[in-house]
Scaffold this active site. Structure first.
Site, PDB file in Angstrom:
ATOM      1  N   HIS A  18       0.982  -1.270  -0.037  1.00 55.29           N
ATOM      2  CA  HIS A  18      -0.092   0.367   0.100  1.00 55.29           C
ATOM      3  C   HIS A  18       0.540   1.258  -0.666  1.00 55.29           C
ATOM      4  O   HIS A  18       0.289   1.952  -0.775  1.00 55.29           O
ATOM      5  CB  HIS A  18      -0.666   0.203   1.330  1.00 55.29           C
ATOM      6  CG  HIS A  18      -2.185  -1.009   1.529  1.00 55.29           C
ATOM      7  ND1 HIS A  18      -1.887  -1.897   2.557  1.00 55.29           N
ATOM      8  CD2 HIS A  18      -2.892  -1.159   0.286  1.00 55.29           C
ATOM      9  CE1 HIS A  18      -3.312  -2.917   2.468  1.00 55.29           C
ATOM     10  NE2 HIS A  18      -4.139  -2.066   0.765  1.00 55.29           N
ATOM     11  N   LYS A  42     -17.128  -5.857   6.786  1.00 56.85           N
ATOM     12  CA  LYS A  42     -14.825  -6.932   7.422  1.00 56.85           C
ATOM     13  C   LYS A  42     -14.841  -6.671   9.020  1.00 56.85           C
ATOM     14  O   LYS A  42     -13.385  -7.371   9.165  1.00 56.85           O
ATOM     15  CB  LYS A  42     -13.829  -5.817   6.673  1.00 56.85           C
ATOM     16  CG  LYS A  42     -13.556  -6.273   5.234  1.00 56.85           C
ATOM     17  CD  LYS A  42     -12.771  -5.652   4.052  1.00 56.85           C
ATOM     18  CE  LYS A  42     -11.643  -6.599   3.122  1.00 56.85           C
ATOM     19  NZ  LYS A  42     -10.808  -5.633   3.061  1.00 56.85           N
ATOM     20  N   ARG A  91      -2.470  -6.004  -7.784  1.00 60.36           N
ATOM     21  CA  ARG A  91      -1.860  -6.813  -7.713  1.00 60.36           C
ATOM     22  C   ARG A  91      -1.738  -7.433  -8.351  1.00 60.36           C
ATOM     23  O   ARG A  91      -0.056  -7.986  -8.991  1.00 60.36           O
ATOM     24  CB  ARG A  91      -1.852  -7.437  -6.431  1.00 60.36           C
ATOM     25  CG  ARG A  91      -1.348  -6.270  -4.634  1.00 60.36           C
ATOM     26  CD  ARG A  91      -2.363  -7.004  -4.021  1.00 60.36           C
ATOM     27  NE  ARG A  91      -3.950  -6.702  -3.460  1.00 60.36           N
ATOM     28  CZ  ARG A  91      -4.033  -7.948  -3.215  1.00 60.36           C
ATOM     29  NH1 ARG A  91      -3.971  -8.414  -2.224  1.00 60.36           N
ATOM     30  NH2 ARG A  91      -5.697  -7.999  -3.861  1.00 60.36           N
ATOM     31  N   SER A 129      -3.001  -7.775   3.618  1.00 61.61           N
ATOM     32  CA  SER A 129      -3.060  -7.306   4.880  1.00 61.61           C
ATOM     33  C   SER A 129      -4.064  -8.720   5.550  1.00 61.61           C
ATOM     34  O   SER A 129      -3.357  -8.750   6.162  1.00 61.61           O
ATOM     35  CB  SER A 129      -4.419  -6.278   5.060  1.00 61.61           C
ATOM     36  OG  SER A 129      -4.068  -5.319   4.681  1.00 61.61           O
TER      37      SER A 129
HETATM   38  N1  COA Z   1      -0.720  -3.912  -0.950  1.00 69.96           N
HETATM   39  C1  COA Z   1      -0.456  -4.793  -0.469  1.00 69.96           C
HETATM   40  N2  COA Z   1      -2.000  -5.779  -0.401  1.00 69.96           N
HETATM   41  C2  COA Z   1      -3.261  -4.502  -1.306  1.00 69.96           C
HETATM   42  C3  COA Z   1      -3.120  -3.915  -2.386  1.00 69.96           C
HETATM   43  C4  COA Z   1      -1.285  -3.391  -2.672  1.00 69.96           C
HETATM   44  N3  COA Z   1      -1.161  -2.817  -2.950  1.00 69.96           N
HETATM   45  N4  COA Z   1      -3.983  -3.363  -2.354  1.00 69.96           N
HETATM   46  C5  COA Z   1      -4.856  -4.062  -2.398  1.00 69.96           C
HETATM   47  N5  COA Z   1      -4.556  -4.862  -1.694  1.00 69.96           N
HETATM   48  C6  COA Z   1      -4.733  -5.917  -0.443  1.00 69.96           C
HETATM   49  C7  COA Z   1      -5.344  -5.396   1.209  1.00 69.96           C
HETATM   50  O1  COA Z   1      -4.477  -5.748   1.917  1.00 69.96           O
HETATM   51  C8  COA Z   1      -6.288  -6.135   1.352  1.00 69.96           C
HETATM   52  O2  COA Z   1      -6.298  -6.747   2.247  1.00 69.96           O
HETATM   53  P1  COA Z   1      -7.784  -8.299   2.799  1.00 69.96           P
HETATM   54  O3  COA Z   1      -9.116  -7.900   2.134  1.00 69.96           O
HETATM   55  O4  COA Z   1      -6.803  -9.651   2.876  1.00 69.96           O
HETATM   56  O5  COA Z   1      -7.197  -7.800   3.775  1.00 69.96           O
HETATM   57  C9  COA Z   1      -7.307  -6.298  -0.052  1.00 69.96           C
HETATM   58  O6  COA Z   1      -6.568  -6.251  -1.239  1.00 69.96           O
HETATM   59  C10 COA Z   1      -8.448  -5.660  -0.282  1.00 69.96           C
HETATM   60  O7  COA Z   1      -8.343  -4.230   0.485  1.00 69.96           O
HETATM   61  P2  COA Z   1      -8.263  -2.876   0.217  1.00 69.96           P
HETATM   62  O8  COA Z   1      -7.466  -2.351  -1.143  1.00 69.96           O
HETATM   63  O9  COA Z   1      -7.940  -2.600   1.075  1.00 69.96           O
HETATM   64  O10 COA Z   1      -9.802  -2.854  -0.022  1.00 69.96           O
HETATM   65  P3  COA Z   1     -11.212  -2.703   0.233  1.00 69.96           P
HETATM   66  O11 COA Z   1     -12.037  -4.027  -0.386  1.00 69.96           O
HETATM   67  O12 COA Z   1     -11.250  -3.217   1.816  1.00 69.96           O
HETATM   68  O13 COA Z   1     -11.612  -1.559   0.392  1.00 69.96           O
HETATM   69  C11 COA Z   1     -12.963  -0.359  -0.813  1.00 69.96           C
HETATM   70  C12 COA Z   1     -11.909  -0.985  -0.675  1.00 69.96           C
HETATM   71  C13 COA Z   1     -12.888   0.493   1.335  1.00 69.96           C
HETATM   72  C14 COA Z   1     -12.110   1.506  -1.639  1.00 69.96           C
HETATM   73  C15 COA Z   1     -14.323  -0.097  -0.970  1.00 69.96           C
HETATM   74  O14 COA Z   1     -14.771  -1.006   0.134  1.00 69.96           O
HETATM   75  C16 COA Z   1     -15.355   1.180  -0.362  1.00 69.96           C
HETATM   76  O15 COA Z   1     -15.648   1.683  -1.122  1.00 69.96           O
HETATM   77  N6  COA Z   1     -16.392   1.206   0.413  1.00 69.96           N
HETATM   78  C17 COA Z   1     -16.914   1.956   0.864  1.00 69.96           C
HETATM   79  C18 COA Z   1     -18.448   1.861   0.938  1.00 69.96           C
HETATM   80  C19 COA Z   1     -18.622   1.995  -1.091  1.00 69.96           C
HETATM   81  O16 COA Z   1     -18.979   2.694  -1.244  1.00 69.96           O
HETATM   82  N7  COA Z   1     -18.899   0.834  -1.908  1.00 69.96           N
HETATM   83  C20 COA Z   1     -19.152   1.058  -3.569  1.00 69.96           C
HETATM   84  C21 COA Z   1     -17.981   0.710  -4.454  1.00 69.96           C
HETATM   85  S1  COA Z   1     -18.240  -0.868  -3.706  1.00 69.96           S
END
Ligand code: COA
Length: 172
Positions: A18, A42, A91, A129
């Protein structure tokens, strides 16, 4: 024109993958706002305040980066942050389908908001993560995957002594 982008995620916790995406995005845009999502569904391991504090410490050397918590829709956070650019890290091909789906929903909800994908560095494509939490939860060494302050945060959570090095070998 001053372009402010947002980089949203749950960041539970922020990994070196990240941080790499944030650092590269900070060079592409005038300002970068890291949006730490509450992501209640989550059931995050670190509290929202802890995730924000860790992300702030990790990115404090980047002059044009700020970190803010958010709840609710990403497009509403983008509007509140006065931004029309959302950065997401990719990724592997497996991320692609989900990310394109989210980008599509967001574009439908807010047509002016564009999603920009940054390819995660090759060496971090396996990282997530949840993998970090899994290893740390078994007292494994996560120091290659996260900033030292995240290692400390895990140790505090698990009330362990401040071991940040590798698991001792049986003969050590
Ligand atoms: N390096 C390491 N890990 C990475 C990464 C990177 N460059 N890019 C993504 N990841 C991983 C994260 O660690 C996470 O792992 P895990 O789920 O195993 O713990 C996974 O990819 C996805 O996590 P993250 O990038 O944090 O995204 P998310 O899916 O948790 O959150 C939001 C995405 C917050 C942007 C999304 O849920 C959101 O927009 N929420 C608000 C509600 C909304 O608007 N919803 C409508 C759209 S669906």
């Amino acid at each position: 024109m001053n372009v402010r982008a947002i980089y949203p995620g749950t960041f539970d916790p922020m990994t070196v993958g990240h941080a790499d995406v944030a650092e590269r995005a900070s060079r592409m845009f005038d300002e970068l706002v890291i949006g730490v999502a509450a992501s209640r569904s989550k059931n995050p391991f670190f509290t929202l305040d802890e995730r924000v504090a860790l992300a702030r410490r990790i990115t404090e050397s980047l002059g044009n980066v700020t970190v803010r918590p958010f709840e609710g829709l990403l497009v509403d956070f983008a509007a509140a942050a006065n931004s029309q650019v959302v950065v997401r890290g990719l990724r592997a091909i497996s991320d692609f389908e989900f990310e394109v789906q989210i980008a599509g929903v967001n574009r439908h909800l807010a047509p002016k908001v564009e999603t920009v994908f940054i390819a995660a560095a090759q060496e971090y494509t396996f990282l997530s993560s949840s993998i970090v939490r899994e290893v740390a939860g078994h007292d494994g060494d996560v120091s290659d995957f996260v900033h030292p302050i995240v290692v400390e945060a895990f140790n505090r959570k698990y009330e362990r002594a401040g071991r940040t090095g590798r698991r001792p070998t049986p003969e050590s």
